[in-house]
Design a protein around this motif. Structure first.
Motif, PDB file in Angstrom:
ATOM      1  N   LEU A  62      49.273  56.978  32.388  1.00 41.45           N
ATOM      2  CA  LEU A  62      48.799  55.669  31.936  1.00 41.45           C
ATOM      3  C   LEU A  62      49.325  54.559  32.843  1.00 41.45           C
ATOM      4  O   LEU A  62      48.637  53.551  33.056  1.00 41.45           O
ATOM      5  CB  LEU A  62      49.201  55.434  30.480  1.00 41.45           C
ATOM      6  N   SER A  63      50.516  54.745  33.417  1.00 42.88           N
ATOM      7  CA  SER A  63      51.025  53.789  34.407  1.00 42.88           C
ATOM      8  C   SER A  63      50.171  53.833  35.667  1.00 42.88           C
ATOM      9  O   SER A  63      49.916  52.795  36.278  1.00 42.88           O
ATOM     10  CB  SER A  63      52.476  54.103  34.755  1.00 42.88           C
ATOM     11  N   LEU A  64      49.730  55.019  36.046  1.00 36.98           N
ATOM     12  CA  LEU A  64      48.822  55.150  37.181  1.00 36.98           C
ATOM     13  C   LEU A  64      47.514  54.412  36.897  1.00 36.98           C
ATOM     14  O   LEU A  64      46.975  53.730  37.769  1.00 36.98           O
ATOM     15  CB  LEU A  64      48.553  56.624  37.492  1.00 36.98           C
ATOM     16  N   ARG A  65      47.018  54.537  35.668  1.00 40.18           N
ATOM     17  CA  ARG A  65      45.802  53.823  35.276  1.00 40.18           C
ATOM     18  C   ARG A  65      46.008  52.314  35.411  1.00 40.18           C
ATOM     19  O   ARG A  65      45.153  51.604  35.940  1.00 40.18           O
ATOM     20  CB  ARG A  65      45.435  54.189  33.843  1.00 40.18           C
ATOM     21  N   LYS A  66      47.157  51.829  34.962  1.00 37.77           N
ATOM     22  CA  LYS A  66      47.472  50.402  35.074  1.00 37.77           C
ATOM     23  C   LYS A  66      47.525  49.997  36.546  1.00 37.77           C
ATOM     24  O   LYS A  66      47.051  48.927  36.923  1.00 37.77           O
ATOM     25  CB  LYS A  66      48.790  50.097  34.372  1.00 37.77           C
ATOM     26  N   TYR A  67      48.099  50.854  37.394  1.00 32.56           N
ATOM     27  CA  TYR A  67      48.168  50.566  38.821  1.00 32.56           C
ATOM     28  C   TYR A  67      46.771  50.491  39.432  1.00 32.56           C
ATOM     29  O   TYR A  67      46.496  49.605  40.245  1.00 32.56           O
ATOM     30  CB  TYR A  67      49.007  51.628  39.538  1.00 32.56           C
ATOM     31  N   ILE A  68      45.888  51.408  39.054  1.00 27.17           N
ATOM     32  CA  ILE A  68      44.516  51.399  39.573  1.00 27.17           C
ATOM     33  C   ILE A  68      43.825  50.100  39.192  1.00 27.17           C
ATOM     34  O   ILE A  68      43.134  49.482  40.013  1.00 27.17           O
ATOM     35  CB  ILE A  68      43.729  52.629  39.077  1.00 27.17           C
ATOM     36  N   VAL A  69      44.017  49.665  37.944  1.00 24.57           N
ATOM     37  CA  VAL A  69      43.403  48.415  37.486  1.00 24.57           C
ATOM     38  C   VAL A  69      43.940  47.234  38.291  1.00 24.57           C
ATOM     39  O   VAL A  69      43.170  46.396  38.781  1.00 24.57           O
ATOM     40  CB  VAL A  69      43.632  48.222  35.970  1.00 24.57           C
ATOM     41  N   SER A  70      45.261  47.154  38.470  1.00 25.56           N
ATOM     42  CA  SER A  70      45.825  46.025  39.213  1.00 25.56           C
ATOM     43  C   SER A  70      45.452  46.092  40.694  1.00 25.56           C
ATOM     44  O   SER A  70      45.213  45.060  41.330  1.00 25.56           O
ATOM     45  CB  SER A  70      47.337  45.953  39.033  1.00 25.56           C
ATOM     46  N   PHE A  71      45.364  47.306  41.245  1.00 28.85           N
ATOM     47  CA  PHE A  71      44.979  47.470  42.647  1.00 28.85           C
ATOM     48  C   PHE A  71      43.554  46.993  42.879  1.00 28.85           C
ATOM     49  O   PHE A  71      43.284  46.266  43.835  1.00 28.85           O
ATOM     50  CB  PHE A  71      45.136  48.940  43.059  1.00 28.85           C
ATOM     51  N   THR A  72      42.626  47.385  41.998  1.00 28.37           N
ATOM     52  CA  THR A  72      41.245  46.932  42.166  1.00 28.37           C
ATOM     53  C   THR A  72      41.114  45.433  41.931  1.00 28.37           C
ATOM     54  O   THR A  72      40.303  44.780  42.576  1.00 28.37           O
ATOM     55  CB  THR A  72      40.275  47.696  41.236  1.00 28.37           C
ATOM     56  N   ASN A  73      41.932  44.880  41.030  1.00 23.88           N
ATOM     57  CA  ASN A  73      41.915  43.425  40.828  1.00 23.88           C
ATOM     58  C   ASN A  73      42.365  42.681  42.073  1.00 23.88           C
ATOM     59  O   ASN A  73      41.848  41.603  42.372  1.00 23.88           O
ATOM     60  CB  ASN A  73      42.796  43.030  39.644  1.00 23.88           C
ATOM     61  N   SER A  74      43.339  43.240  42.798  1.00 22.00           N
ATOM     62  CA  SER A  74      43.838  42.567  43.996  1.00 22.00           C
ATOM     63  C   SER A  74      42.942  42.794  45.205  1.00 22.00           C
ATOM     64  O   SER A  74      42.901  41.965  46.111  1.00 22.00           O
ATOM     65  CB  SER A  74      45.257  43.026  44.312  1.00 22.00           C
ATOM     66  N   LEU A  75      42.212  43.906  45.239  1.00 26.58           N
ATOM     67  CA  LEU A  75      41.432  44.277  46.415  1.00 26.58           C
ATOM     68  C   LEU A  75      40.003  43.743  46.383  1.00 26.58           C
ATOM     69  O   LEU A  75      39.463  43.360  47.413  1.00 26.58           O
ATOM     70  CB  LEU A  75      41.410  45.804  46.540  1.00 26.58           C
ATOM     71  N   LEU A  76      39.397  43.704  45.204  1.00 23.79           N
ATOM     72  CA  LEU A  76      37.973  43.371  45.090  1.00 23.79           C
ATOM     73  C   LEU A  76      37.764  42.004  44.453  1.00 23.79           C
ATOM     74  O   LEU A  76      38.632  41.513  43.736  1.00 23.79           O
ATOM     75  CB  LEU A  76      37.275  44.433  44.231  1.00 23.79           C
ATOM     76  N   PRO A  77      36.587  41.413  44.672  1.00 18.60           N
ATOM     77  CA  PRO A  77      36.264  40.171  43.963  1.00 18.60           C
ATOM     78  C   PRO A  77      36.197  40.430  42.456  1.00 18.60           C
ATOM     79  O   PRO A  77      35.867  41.545  42.030  1.00 18.60           O
ATOM     80  CB  PRO A  77      34.883  39.786  44.499  1.00 18.60           C
ATOM     81  N   PRO A  78      36.521  39.426  41.624  1.00 19.64           N
ATOM     82  CA  PRO A  78      36.590  39.638  40.173  1.00 19.64           C
ATOM     83  C   PRO A  78      35.313  40.219  39.557  1.00 19.64           C
ATOM     84  O   PRO A  78      35.390  41.053  38.662  1.00 19.64           O
ATOM     85  CB  PRO A  78      36.859  38.234  39.620  1.00 19.64           C
ATOM     86  N   ASP A  79      34.137  39.816  40.047  1.00 14.99           N
ATOM     87  CA  ASP A  79      32.903  40.338  39.449  1.00 14.99           C
ATOM     88  C   ASP A  79      32.689  41.810  39.777  1.00 14.99           C
ATOM     89  O   ASP A  79      32.111  42.551  38.987  1.00 14.99           O
ATOM     90  CB  ASP A  79      31.691  39.504  39.887  1.00 14.99           C
TER      91      ASP A  79
END
Length: 183
Positions: A62-79
């Motif tokens: 679940l920590s990995l899942r949280k990391y994936i979410v934060s990584f995509t938030n930092s890498l991609l545009p919000p939409d």
């Protein structure tokens, strides 16, 4: 609070507060609702300290899942980040409301949920990549049989993901013991 991970144990300091009563007669009374749930106080947290690391393997996933979410938030545009997260880990929280409403109006909101098709495509793609890397079919099937339960936990174990992972697992296990498993 970004340092708090799933499964952590923390000490909290704060104050107990009585839930608010309805101010307009005949409307929803939050205090009464909580009372029926056997909850008599709210705890207002003022500080968090002495957090311990998660020790459970599921919590680490679940920590990995949280990391994936934060990584995509930092890498991609919000939409785009919200849609990528919905399709990879099944989290629709960051999908913009306008986009979610548009999908609902079109009647295709189910496309943002991880479905059996997603699991099948991912499994087939990983199998193909492993074969191209020179891994034998048997070893690739074994690795995918180990990967599927982890992916189910990572995506939140939605019924469609469980069903698809089970079907993929049956197919892969059947191929290992040379059974002809028909779809």
């Amino acid at each position: 609070l970004s340092y708090i991970e799933p499964g952590m144990s923390c000490e909290l300091t704060g104050t107990l507060e009585e839930p608010k009563h309805a101010t307009v007669p005949g409307t929803f009374d939050y205090n009464e609702y909580l009372y029926r749930q056997h909850i008599h106080w709210n705890y207002s947290v003022t500080s968090i300290h002495n957090c311990s690391e998660p020790v459970n393997f599921k919590d680490k996933l679940l920590s990995l899942r949280k990391y994936i979410v934060s990584f995509t938030n930092s890498l991609l545009p919000p939409d785009s980040a919200g849609i990528v997260q919905a399709l990879t880990v099944g989290d629709r929280f960051y999908v913009e409301d306008e986009v979610l409403n548009a999908y609902q109006k079109l009647g295709v909101v189910h496309l943002l949920a991880i479905s059996g098709l997603h699991v099948g495509i991912l499994t087939a793609r990983l199998f193909y990549i492993m074969i191209r890397l020179g891994i034998t079919r048997e070893k690739a099937s074994l690795l995918l049989l180990l990967f599927l339960p982890l992916y189910v936990i990572l995506t939140g174990a939605a019924p469609s993901v469980l069903r698809a992972a089970l079907m993929s697992g049956i197919y892969l296990a059947g191929s290992l013991v040379k059974w002809r498993v028909h779809s």
